[in-house]
Design a protein around this motif. Structure first.
Motif, PDB file in Angstrom:
ATOM      1  N   VAL A  75      -2.925   7.169   0.347  1.00  0.00           N
ATOM      2  CA  VAL A  75      -3.705   6.038  -0.182  1.00  0.00           C
ATOM      3  C   VAL A  75      -4.817   6.493  -1.126  1.00  0.00           C
ATOM      4  CG1 VAL A  75      -3.182   4.496   1.766  1.00  0.00           C
ATOM      5  CG2 VAL A  75      -5.247   5.930   1.834  1.00  0.00           C
ATOM      6  N   TYR A  76      -5.358   7.682  -0.911  1.00  0.00           N
ATOM      7  CA  TYR A  76      -6.436   8.192  -1.758  1.00  0.00           C
ATOM      8  C   TYR A  76      -5.983   8.306  -3.218  1.00  0.00           C
ATOM      9  CZ  TYR A  76     -10.366  11.273  -3.092  1.00  0.00           C
ATOM     10  OH  TYR A  76     -11.484  11.823  -3.658  1.00  0.00           O
ATOM     11  N   HIS A  77      -4.730   8.680  -3.392  1.00  0.00           N
ATOM     12  CA  HIS A  77      -4.218   8.920  -4.737  1.00  0.00           C
ATOM     13  C   HIS A  77      -3.649   7.681  -5.415  1.00  0.00           C
ATOM     14  CE1 HIS A  77      -4.825  13.158  -4.205  1.00  0.00           C
ATOM     15  NE2 HIS A  77      -4.038  13.205  -3.162  1.00  0.00           N
ATOM     16  N   ILE A  78      -3.212   6.704  -4.647  1.00  0.00           N
ATOM     17  CA  ILE A  78      -2.402   5.619  -5.230  1.00  0.00           C
ATOM     18  C   ILE A  78      -3.015   4.231  -5.136  1.00  0.00           C
ATOM     19  CG2 ILE A  78      -0.239   6.874  -4.814  1.00  0.00           C
ATOM     20  CD1 ILE A  78       0.096   4.997  -2.317  1.00  0.00           C
ATOM     21  N   TRP A  79      -4.126   4.088  -4.412  1.00  0.00           N
ATOM     22  CA  TRP A  79      -4.627   2.749  -4.085  1.00  0.00           C
ATOM     23  C   TRP A  79      -4.969   1.918  -5.318  1.00  0.00           C
ATOM     24  CZ3 TRP A  79      -9.493   0.792  -5.325  1.00  0.00           C
ATOM     25  CH2 TRP A  79     -10.383   1.723  -5.897  1.00  0.00           C
ATOM     26  N   TRP A  80      -5.371   2.576  -6.420  1.00  0.00           N
ATOM     27  CA  TRP A  80      -5.861   1.908  -7.630  1.00  0.00           C
ATOM     28  C   TRP A  80      -4.744   1.411  -8.541  1.00  0.00           C
ATOM     29  CZ3 TRP A  80      -3.678   3.993 -11.873  1.00  0.00           C
ATOM     30  CH2 TRP A  80      -3.030   5.222 -11.652  1.00  0.00           C
ATOM     31  N   ASP A  81      -3.512   1.797  -8.273  1.00  0.00           N
ATOM     32  CA  ASP A  81      -2.404   1.630  -9.218  1.00  0.00           C
ATOM     33  C   ASP A  81      -1.909   0.177  -9.237  1.00  0.00           C
ATOM     34  OD1 ASP A  81      -0.069   1.734 -10.671  1.00  0.00           O
ATOM     35  OD2 ASP A  81       0.812   3.407  -9.539  1.00  0.00           O
ATOM     36  N   PRO A  82      -2.016  -0.508 -10.392  1.00  0.00           N
ATOM     37  CA  PRO A  82      -1.562  -1.907 -10.441  1.00  0.00           C
ATOM     38  C   PRO A  82      -0.066  -2.055 -10.153  1.00  0.00           C
ATOM     39  CG  PRO A  82      -2.267  -1.155 -12.631  1.00  0.00           C
ATOM     40  CD  PRO A  82      -2.630  -0.074 -11.661  1.00  0.00           C
ATOM     41  N   GLU A  83       0.681  -0.969 -10.307  1.00  0.00           N
ATOM     42  CA  GLU A  83       2.126  -1.042 -10.059  1.00  0.00           C
ATOM     43  C   GLU A  83       2.507  -0.615  -8.641  1.00  0.00           C
ATOM     44  OE1 GLU A  83       5.332  -0.032 -12.752  1.00  0.00           O
ATOM     45  OE2 GLU A  83       3.793   0.816 -14.048  1.00  0.00           O
ATOM     46  N   LEU A  84       1.496  -0.422  -7.794  1.00  0.00           N
ATOM     47  CA  LEU A  84       1.799   0.173  -6.492  1.00  0.00           C
ATOM     48  C   LEU A  84       2.820  -0.624  -5.670  1.00  0.00           C
ATOM     49  CD1 LEU A  84       1.363   2.375  -4.439  1.00  0.00           C
ATOM     50  CD2 LEU A  84      -0.593   1.087  -3.544  1.00  0.00           C
ATOM     51  N   LEU A  85       2.584  -1.907  -5.510  1.00  0.00           N
ATOM     52  CA  LEU A  85       3.454  -2.674  -4.607  1.00  0.00           C
ATOM     53  C   LEU A  85       4.909  -2.720  -5.085  1.00  0.00           C
ATOM     54  CD1 LEU A  85       1.023  -5.445  -3.329  1.00  0.00           C
ATOM     55  CD2 LEU A  85       1.656  -3.277  -2.255  1.00  0.00           C
ATOM     56  N   PRO A  86       5.161  -3.038  -6.373  1.00  0.00           N
ATOM     57  CA  PRO A  86       6.566  -2.980  -6.807  1.00  0.00           C
ATOM     58  C   PRO A  86       7.181  -1.588  -6.683  1.00  0.00           C
ATOM     59  CG  PRO A  86       5.085  -3.562  -8.646  1.00  0.00           C
ATOM     60  CD  PRO A  86       4.291  -3.642  -7.391  1.00  0.00           C
ATOM     61  N   GLN A  87       6.370  -0.548  -6.847  1.00  0.00           N
ATOM     62  CA  GLN A  87       6.924   0.808  -6.726  1.00  0.00           C
ATOM     63  C   GLN A  87       7.238   1.164  -5.276  1.00  0.00           C
ATOM     64  OE1 GLN A  87       8.030   2.729  -9.191  1.00  0.00           O
ATOM     65  NE2 GLN A  87       7.408   1.164 -10.664  1.00  0.00           N
ATOM     66  N   ILE A  88       6.432   0.665  -4.351  1.00  0.00           N
ATOM     67  CA  ILE A  88       6.746   0.900  -2.927  1.00  0.00           C
ATOM     68  C   ILE A  88       8.067   0.196  -2.580  1.00  0.00           C
ATOM     69  CG2 ILE A  88       6.049   0.333  -0.563  1.00  0.00           C
ATOM     70  CD1 ILE A  88       3.143   0.898  -1.406  1.00  0.00           C
ATOM     71  N   ALA A  89       8.229  -1.010  -3.130  1.00  0.00           N
ATOM     72  CA  ALA A  89       9.487  -1.738  -2.882  1.00  0.00           C
ATOM     73  C   ALA A  89      10.666  -0.985  -3.499  1.00  0.00           C
ATOM     74  CB  ALA A  89       9.394  -3.153  -3.450  1.00  0.00           C
ATOM     75  N   ARG A  90      10.437  -0.428  -4.676  1.00  0.00           N
ATOM     76  CA  ARG A  90      11.487   0.346  -5.336  1.00  0.00           C
ATOM     77  C   ARG A  90      11.847   1.597  -4.523  1.00  0.00           C
ATOM     78  NH1 ARG A  90      10.259   4.126 -10.578  1.00  0.00           N
ATOM     79  NH2 ARG A  90      12.256   5.208 -10.616  1.00  0.00           N
ATOM     80  N   ALA A  91      10.841   2.225  -3.929  1.00  0.00           N
ATOM     81  CA  ALA A  91      11.090   3.446  -3.155  1.00  0.00           C
ATOM     82  C   ALA A  91      12.058   3.177  -2.013  1.00  0.00           C
ATOM     83  CB  ALA A  91       9.775   3.998  -2.608  1.00  0.00           C
ATOM     84  N   GLY A  92      11.773   2.114  -1.262  1.00  0.00           N
ATOM     85  CA  GLY A  92      12.632   1.810  -0.124  1.00  0.00           C
ATOM     86  C   GLY A  92      12.475   2.846   0.971  1.00  0.00           C
ATOM     87  N   LYS A  93      13.063   2.534   2.102  1.00  0.00           N
ATOM     88  CA  LYS A  93      12.889   3.364   3.295  1.00  0.00           C
ATOM     89  C   LYS A  93      13.328   4.818   3.075  1.00  0.00           C
ATOM     90  CE  LYS A  93      14.013   3.203   8.245  1.00  0.00           C
ATOM     91  NZ  LYS A  93      14.618   4.457   8.637  1.00  0.00           N
TER      92      LYS A  93
END
Ligand code: ZN
Length: 287
Positions: A192-210
């Protein structure tokens, strides 16, 4: 989303959090005392007590690993390329011996900082190409050991000296190119320290998948941050909405440890038991 409020069974301790308070054996002892089930040790801490002893102490305490810190620092000049490759292969061997579920990769920035002594360069595009080539090479070795590699994107402030992979998207692009079939050999470690600010975070987490979400690290971002490396905050003391990031990761099916990783001059000065008690309390109340 899992409820962490009642216990801390999903808490893992990144051992850098208390690196100044004791050696790895002391830390493992303390974890056992506090009912912490998993750790993510650093290579230098393992080396300091010896790999064989580390394996034995871990087993004796019944601790699991949530990862092994760390491989990477792939960028170098030509003279140091072999050194980087051999070093990363040793990391795979150690991770295997310790029973780690994956190796964290901090990929390296410009060659002169990543592998000191390398000829200086300002070519970050070339560094990024070198990183990708080296991960592809390391994957070949890691696959034989069945050891997944977890690329950790680092905050852009570290682009020069630690990692030129700076966003979740960039890390996932590498995963898609090198492991298009999602075999489990390559994924990301989200801190979270590195990624919390990223406006694309949520779609990228969804893209990552389990299958690409190999590790999840927590701490907090203090305002002001006085030292970009060693002034991380305890969860709840800063501005990161940790629970919403965890919710997004778990919505994809991530069900692993929530690993606490705090490099902090302030917390390194406090007694180990006090730090661990606070970690447990904040894990329950804010993570
Ligand atoms: Zn991390």
């Amino acid at each position: 989303m899992r409820d962490f409020s009642g216990d801390h069974r999903w808490l893992s301790l990144n051992t850098a959090t208390v690196r100044k308070q004791g050696d790895l054996a002391d830390i493992i002892d303390a974890c056992a005392r506090h009912g912490i089930r998993a750790i993510d040790p650093w290579r230098d801490q393992v080396a300091a007590i010896g790999l064989d002893r580390a394996v034995w102490v871990l087993r004796d305490a019944g601790l699991e690993l949530s990862g092994y810190c760390r491989g990477g620092m792939f960028t170098s000049d030509i003279a140091r390329r072999q050194e980087a490759r051999d070093d990363n292969r040793r990391a795979v061997d150690e991770a295997k011996a310790l029973g780690a579920p994956c190796i964290l990769l901090v990929v390296g920035g410009l060659p002169q900082y990543s592998r000191p002594g390398s000829a200086a360069s300002k070519n970050i595009a070339q560094a990024r190409t070198q990183v990708e080539d080296a991960i592809a090479e390391m994957m070949g070795y890691a696959k034989q050991a069945n050891m997944p590699l977890a690329i950790e994107p680092l905050h852009p402030a570290y682009a020069a000296d630690r990692a030129c992979v700076n966003t979740t998207k960039q890390a996932l692009d590498i995963c898609d190119r090198l492991d298009p079939k999602r075999t489990g050999a390559l994924g990301v470690a989200l801190d979270v320290y590195h990624i919390w600010w990223d406006p694309e975070l949520l779609p990228q987490i969804a893209r990552a998948g389990k299958d690409r979400l190999l590790a999840f690290h927590v701490c907090d971002w203090l305002v002001p941050t006085t030292d970009i490396l060693n002034d991380r905050g305890m969860m709840g003391d800063g501005v990161i909405d940790i629970r919403s990031v965890r919710g997004a990761v778990e919505a994809q099916g991530f069900a692993g440890y929530s690993e606490i990783e705090i490099f902090s001059n302030g917390w390194w000065e406090k007694p180990m038991d006090e730090v661990l008690r606070t970690c447990i309390e904040r894990h329950r109340s804010v993570v």
